[in-house]
Design an enzyme around this catalytic site. Sequence first.
Site, PDB file in Angstrom:
ATOM      1  N   CYS A 116       0.809  -1.223   0.000  1.00  0.00           N
ATOM      2  CA  CYS A 116       0.000   0.000   0.000  1.00  0.00           C
ATOM      3  C   CYS A 116       0.839   1.269   0.000  1.00  0.00           C
ATOM      4  CB  CYS A 116      -0.961  -0.007   1.175  1.00  0.00           C
ATOM      5  SG  CYS A 116      -2.085  -1.404   1.090  1.00  0.00           S
ATOM      6  N   HIS A 256      -3.508   6.861   2.623  1.00  0.00           N
ATOM      7  CA  HIS A 256      -3.903   5.561   2.096  1.00  0.00           C
ATOM      8  C   HIS A 256      -5.277   5.163   2.622  1.00  0.00           C
ATOM      9  CE1 HIS A 256      -3.990   1.581   0.691  1.00  0.00           C
ATOM     10  NE2 HIS A 256      -3.913   1.040   1.891  1.00  0.00           N
ATOM     11  N   ASN A 286     -10.258  -0.489  -0.390  1.00  0.00           N
ATOM     12  CA  ASN A 286      -8.801  -0.355  -0.399  1.00  0.00           C
ATOM     13  C   ASN A 286      -8.269  -0.873  -1.741  1.00  0.00           C
ATOM     14  OD1 ASN A 286      -6.046  -0.598  -0.039  1.00  0.00           O
ATOM     15  ND2 ASN A 286      -6.170  -1.627   1.943  1.00  0.00           N
TER      16      ASN A 286
HETATM   17  O1  UT7 Z   1      -3.881  -1.678   3.325  1.00  0.00           O
HETATM   18  C1  UT7 Z   1      -3.015  -1.973   4.382  1.00  0.00           C
HETATM   19  C2  UT7 Z   1      -3.300  -3.233   5.018  1.00  0.00           C
HETATM   20  N1  UT7 Z   1      -4.547  -3.476   5.652  1.00  0.00           N
HETATM   21  C3  UT7 Z   1      -5.034  -2.715   6.649  1.00  0.00           C
HETATM   22  O2  UT7 Z   1      -4.614  -1.645   6.955  1.00  0.00           O
HETATM   23  C4  UT7 Z   1      -6.164  -3.345   7.436  1.00  0.00           C
HETATM   24  C5  UT7 Z   1      -6.029  -3.069   8.902  1.00  0.00           C
HETATM   25  N2  UT7 Z   1      -7.064  -3.702   9.679  1.00  0.00           N
HETATM   26  C6  UT7 Z   1      -8.351  -3.329   9.656  1.00  0.00           C
HETATM   27  O3  UT7 Z   1      -8.730  -2.445   8.929  1.00  0.00           O
HETATM   28  C7  UT7 Z   1      -9.297  -3.991  10.615  1.00  0.00           C
HETATM   29  O4  UT7 Z   1      -8.557  -4.766  11.530  1.00  0.00           O
HETATM   30  C8  UT7 Z   1     -10.348  -4.892   9.931  1.00  0.00           C
HETATM   31  C9  UT7 Z   1     -11.347  -4.030   9.168  1.00  0.00           C
HETATM   32  C10 UT7 Z   1      -9.678  -5.868   8.989  1.00  0.00           C
HETATM   33  C11 UT7 Z   1     -11.141  -5.653  11.006  1.00  0.00           C
HETATM   34  O5  UT7 Z   1     -11.722  -4.746  11.921  1.00  0.00           O
HETATM   35  P1  UT7 Z   1     -11.536  -4.960  13.489  1.00  0.00           P
HETATM   36  O6  UT7 Z   1     -12.300  -3.909  14.147  1.00  0.00           O
HETATM   37  O7  UT7 Z   1     -10.073  -5.042  13.774  1.00  0.00           O
HETATM   38  O8  UT7 Z   1     -12.250  -6.330  13.714  1.00  0.00           O
HETATM   39  P2  UT7 Z   1     -11.631  -7.660  14.345  1.00  0.00           P
HETATM   40  O9  UT7 Z   1     -10.736  -8.357  13.401  1.00  0.00           O
HETATM   41  O10 UT7 Z   1     -11.160  -7.367  15.720  1.00  0.00           O
HETATM   42  O11 UT7 Z   1     -12.941  -8.506  14.494  1.00  0.00           O
HETATM   43  C12 UT7 Z   1     -14.013  -8.125  15.384  1.00  0.00           C
HETATM   44  C13 UT7 Z   1     -15.127  -9.137  15.238  1.00  0.00           C
HETATM   45  C14 UT7 Z   1     -14.647 -10.585  15.366  1.00  0.00           C
HETATM   46  O12 UT7 Z   1     -15.668 -11.319  16.012  1.00  0.00           O
HETATM   47  P3  UT7 Z   1     -15.567 -11.670  17.572  1.00  0.00           P
HETATM   48  O13 UT7 Z   1     -14.305 -12.439  17.733  1.00  0.00           O
HETATM   49  O14 UT7 Z   1     -15.521 -10.316  18.279  1.00  0.00           O
HETATM   50  O15 UT7 Z   1     -16.809 -12.438  17.830  1.00  0.00           O
HETATM   51  C15 UT7 Z   1     -14.533 -11.036  13.934  1.00  0.00           C
HETATM   52  O16 UT7 Z   1     -14.670 -12.421  13.783  1.00  0.00           O
HETATM   53  O17 UT7 Z   1     -15.718  -9.036  13.948  1.00  0.00           O
HETATM   54  C16 UT7 Z   1     -15.678 -10.299  13.281  1.00  0.00           C
HETATM   55  N3  UT7 Z   1     -15.501 -10.090  11.860  1.00  0.00           N
HETATM   56  C17 UT7 Z   1     -16.519  -9.794  11.042  1.00  0.00           C
HETATM   57  N4  UT7 Z   1     -17.829  -9.672  11.251  1.00  0.00           N
HETATM   58  C18 UT7 Z   1     -18.607  -9.352  10.194  1.00  0.00           C
HETATM   59  C19 UT7 Z   1     -14.341 -10.075  11.143  1.00  0.00           C
HETATM   60  N5  UT7 Z   1     -14.594  -9.791   9.857  1.00  0.00           N
HETATM   61  C20 UT7 Z   1     -15.936  -9.619   9.765  1.00  0.00           C
HETATM   62  C21 UT7 Z   1     -16.794  -9.299   8.694  1.00  0.00           C
HETATM   63  N6  UT7 Z   1     -18.114  -9.170   8.948  1.00  0.00           N
HETATM   64  N7  UT7 Z   1     -16.359  -9.101   7.437  1.00  0.00           N
END
Ligand code: UT7
Length: 331
Positions: A116, A256, A286
């Site tokens: 990125c 980004h 993204n």
């Molecule tokens: O481009 C450069 C590289 N990438 C990035 O910069 C991405 C950086 N990371 C992020 O943007 C975020 O971490 C994400 C958007 C990928 C995820 O958001 P988060 O707030 O960190 O969520 P999380 O991974 O902590 O997950 C929270 C909950 C989990 O459930 P439990 O364990 O709390 O029950 C996940 O299983 O949300 C769940 N979850 C989803 N639920 C609905 C994970 N993905 C999804 C989804 N839809 N797509």
Amino acid sequence: MNKITAAITAVGAYVPDDILTNKMLEKMVDTNEEWIVSRTGIKERRILKDPSKGTSYLAIMAAQNLIDKKNIDPKEIDLVILATVSPDMPVAATAVHVATEIGATNAFAYDLQAACSGFLYGMSTASAYIESGRYKKVLVIGADKMSSIIDYTDRTTCIIFGDGAGAALFEPNYEGLGFQDEILRSDGIGRKSLRIEAGGSLLPPTEDTVAKKLHYVTQDGKTVFKYAVSNMADVSEQIMKRNNLTNKNVNWLVAHQANQRIVSATSNRMKLEDEKVLMNIERYGNTTSATLPLLLNDFESKLKKGDNIIFATFGGGFTWGSIYLKWAYNS
Ligand code: UT7
């Protein structure tokens, strides 16, 4: 003669027509619109559906858009740098094909892979070539067909990424406009948290790697998020300080587009009002290497000659950084 600085003198972009909405994703994986919008800010992304077209198609369309808008002769371009993580093929470089297709037949060309931050690093390289006086027209393109490397059964990645491309032309400036300063960083610790495991020299493709879906992007989102939030804000704050910039004289943040919350963390640290933060993540998701030039193209009419712009990125690797640039033209 005044010192040569490297200015962006034209931008162009392209996104494919097909739209993948959050509602459509609800039918593909266990997710929902509310979660996606609140956690990322993304409402829809563009997808290049035609299986016969790769990243080069996106890059060619974006570069052609720039050439048409600026009415330049592609034969005058000295160098084409294509930032991408999804080249048409591992060998030969996609940039070479793109340069030939757009008629930049006097240019040399190569791909740059920094996830990125690829476009940001490309801006740095282009500026160094221009400032040294070695070249007069350097075209930097950021293009990614992310849909070709995303597993649409993995809800942790498929809701985030989209396809697109953007391009910027760098030329010498004698009024002190253009590139001013940069802080670029990388840390190999990131290799564990965001990657495509197979397909390279470490783990060449086999039936097993395909069966295990190791040719798709995987990420530990939480870890990437943590590093992104602190590092992107740190470098942006540092570059402001050492150039005596404040929230009063910074006109725009071009960051980004990985997650609205990551961009907010950076703009909050810079104490920047929301109106100065360029955002289009809601429409494209993204697009990896393409987000910065897509922003420049979408908001080109707002950017005024002399405006102070802070660019900031964080991406896989990890790679990150910030560039301070003075905008050089009114469109
Ligand atoms: O481009 C450069 C590289 N990438 C990035 O910069 C991405 C950086 N990371 C992020 O943007 C975020 O971490 C994400 C958007 C990928 C995820 O958001 P988060 O707030 O960190 O969520 P999380 O991974 O902590 O997950 C929270 C909950 C989990 O459930 P439990 O364990 O709390 O029950 C996940 O299983 O949300 C769940 N979850 C989803 N639920 C609905 C994970 N993905 C999804 C989804 N839809 N797509």
